[in-house]
Design a protein around this motif. Structure first.
Motif, PDB file in Angstrom:
ATOM      1  N   LYS A 145       0.298   4.797   1.732  1.00 53.04           N
ATOM      2  CA  LYS A 145      -0.595   4.742   2.852  1.00 53.04           C
ATOM      3  C   LYS A 145      -0.213   5.320   4.119  1.00 53.04           C
ATOM      4  O   LYS A 145       0.671   4.145   4.670  1.00 53.04           O
ATOM      5  CB  LYS A 145      -1.307   3.602   2.210  1.00 53.04           C
ATOM      6  CG  LYS A 145      -2.237   3.367   1.171  1.00 53.04           C
ATOM      7  CD  LYS A 145      -3.411   3.995   1.982  1.00 53.04           C
ATOM      8  CE  LYS A 145      -4.861   3.892   1.040  1.00 53.04           C
ATOM      9  NZ  LYS A 145      -5.983   4.625   1.488  1.00 53.04           N
ATOM     10  N   PHE A 177      -7.812  -2.553   5.651  1.00 51.66           N
ATOM     11  CA  PHE A 177      -6.383  -2.358   5.743  1.00 51.66           C
ATOM     12  C   PHE A 177      -5.959  -3.660   6.596  1.00 51.66           C
ATOM     13  O   PHE A 177      -5.958  -5.063   6.459  1.00 51.66           O
ATOM     14  CB  PHE A 177      -6.111  -1.159   7.351  1.00 51.66           C
ATOM     15  CG  PHE A 177      -7.351  -1.855   8.522  1.00 51.66           C
ATOM     16  CD1 PHE A 177      -6.203  -2.562   9.455  1.00 51.66           C
ATOM     17  CD2 PHE A 177      -8.744  -1.282   8.522  1.00 51.66           C
ATOM     18  CE1 PHE A 177      -7.186  -3.384  10.269  1.00 51.66           C
ATOM     19  CE2 PHE A 177      -8.880  -1.682   9.653  1.00 51.66           C
ATOM     20  CZ  PHE A 177      -8.332  -2.553  10.882  1.00 51.66           C
ATOM     21  N   GLY A 220      -3.421   2.226   5.666  1.00 55.75           N
ATOM     22  CA  GLY A 220      -3.177   1.302   5.100  1.00 55.75           C
ATOM     23  C   GLY A 220      -2.979  -0.253   5.659  1.00 55.75           C
ATOM     24  O   GLY A 220      -3.090  -1.257   5.681  1.00 55.75           O
ATOM     25  N   ALA A 227       0.689  -1.477   0.307  1.00 58.79           N
ATOM     26  CA  ALA A 227      -0.012   0.062   0.071  1.00 58.79           C
ATOM     27  C   ALA A 227       0.891   1.139   0.270  1.00 58.79           C
ATOM     28  O   ALA A 227       0.651   2.062   0.929  1.00 58.79           O
ATOM     29  CB  ALA A 227      -1.056  -0.360   1.451  1.00 58.79           C
TER      30      ALA A 227
END
Length: 428
Positions: A121, A199, A170, A118
């Protein structure tokens, strides 16, 4: 043939000089607290098991390097076996994992992989999580969000959901065994939020992970530990409750395919085997193979099973913490923090002001040390001690208080002696 009876670079005439240096080193090492003794009840220091010491020393005659199979053939195999047993403790039959030099580097690897999955993030962790998470996020150039803790030192779920609603997170780090309190974040509720917000979940169980084997946890904490296997990655430190010499941490990933992020084809990586080697699934390069040998031997002697000798040691530590908390709660001189979820106890000294309470804590700390009882000092939010503990204080104020980590099984039998010294230190 040349004489190989002595280590490389050592001549027979050097033995007297070596003895002199070692005697000096031993004298210098006398300037330490008695970490091995039950009257040391301060920081997270637990003596390695004798079999771990012996296995480590044995391995050091070879001095294997577990970066590549050429550098540590036997010790690499033992590392894989030992880490597999840790993963099985959380119910994982498939995983990717290895030992590290400690929890900091293990958490770095977990968040590095999270950042690959991610990019850009944010990482979110409790305000009571270890400070390395914010530091690691900075190193990785990932935004970091500190989530408020509740009055028990656990991640506050309303605060976490409010942060998740922003859509920038994330990875969420759940801590099962915070450094200050041994608090256990409510993993079941965090997992429910993961279903809604999608997440990545990392569990930092560097300190508390082995308590998944304990049978005497309170229901909420026991539920959290039973769900660790639902995480995407887990960190646990054998050099804390795992009876290992420093440094021995470990990182586990549920999805073995994250190994693709470690792939490299460095021309100077030395190996002649076609088998996967640990240097291909680790950010660290050279790593002490002796750590793997020590861990393997310890787990061979003390299997990671519920009801076994190892698990019973953890249960004794928790009983000791509950005993100390009970004594403190019944004593008007003290103000106790949250009831221990693992084996860490915190308490303040009752006084007319925060400043006076902090000063008294320092005095008790010093006087206890004079009686060979070694505690720790920690600054904590006043909110952890209840609304009536310090009238007039703001919930954001902090107080210096006392902390005891009762991580040695022997602490249970020594609790009367610990209390006797603490009582005397508070009376003077």
């Amino acid at each position: 043939m040349p004489d190989t009876s002595l280590d490389s670079g050592t001549r027979a005439g050097d033995l007297d000089a070596m003895a002199s240096v070692l005697a000096e080193a031993a004298a210098r090492m006398g300037d330490n607290y008695p970490y091995f003794h039950p009257l040391y009840a301060g920081q997270m220091l637990k003596p390695p098991h004798p079999v771990a010491r012996a296995a480590y020393a044995l391995a050091m005659f070879v001095n294997p390097n577990n970066h590549a199979l050429d550098g540590g053939r036997a010790s690499s195999a033992m590392e894989i076996e030992a880490v597999r047993e840790i993963a099985a403790m959380f119910g994982w039959q498939q995983h990717l994992g290895h030992l590290t030099s400690g929890g900091t580097f293990a958490n770095l690897e977990a968040l590095w992989v999270a950042g690959q999955l991610a990019p850009g993030k944010a990482v979110a962790a409790s305000a009571q999580a270890h400070y390395t998470h914010s530091r690691i996020s900075g190193v990785l150039k990932l935004p970091f969000i500190s989530v408020a803790a509740d009055a028990h030192g656990r991640m506050d779920m309303a605060a976490l959901e409010a942060a998740l609603a922003e859509g920038t997170i994330g990875t969420v780090v759940a801590t099962l065994g915070t450094t200050a309190l041994g608090a256990v974040d409510p993993l079941e509720k965090i997992l429910a939020l993961r279903e809604r917000y999608g997440f990545r979940l990392h569990v930092d169980a560097a300190y508390g992970g082995y308590f998944t084997l304990a049978s005497n946890l309170a229901p909420e904490a026991a539920r959290a530990f039973s769900l660790i296997g639902e995480a995407d990655s887990i960190v646990i430190d054998p050099h804390k409750h795992g009876l290992q010499p420093y440094g021995c941490g470990s990182i586990l990933f549920r999805d073995p395919t994250v190994g693709r992020f470690y792939k490299h084809d460095s021309p100077y990586t030395y190996f002649t085997s076609g088998e996967l080697h640990l240097g291909e699934i680790s950010l660290e390069c050279s790593r002490a193979g002796a750590s793997a040998v020590a861990l393997w031997a310890t787990q061979r002697l003390l299997p990671l099973i519920r009801g076994g000798d190892f698990a019973q040691g953890l249960e004794a530590s928790r009983r000791a913490a509950l005993d100390l908390h009970r004594r403190l709660s019944a004593d008007a001189r003290f103000v106790t923090g949250p009831r221990p979820e693992l084996d860490i106890v915190v308490w303040a000294v009752r006084a007319e002001s925060l400043e006076a309470a902090s000063q008294r804590a320092q005095q008790v700390f010093d006087r206890a040390a004079q009686q060979d009882l070694h505690l720790a000092l920690v600054q904590l939010p006043v909110a952890f001690f209840g609304p009536d503990a310090f009238p007039g204080a703001s919930a954001t104020d902090t107080v210096t208080c006392l902390r005891s980590v009762l991580m040695k099984p022997e602490h249970e039998a020594w609790l009367p002696a610990i209390w006797q010294r603490l009582d005397a230190a508070a009376n003077r």
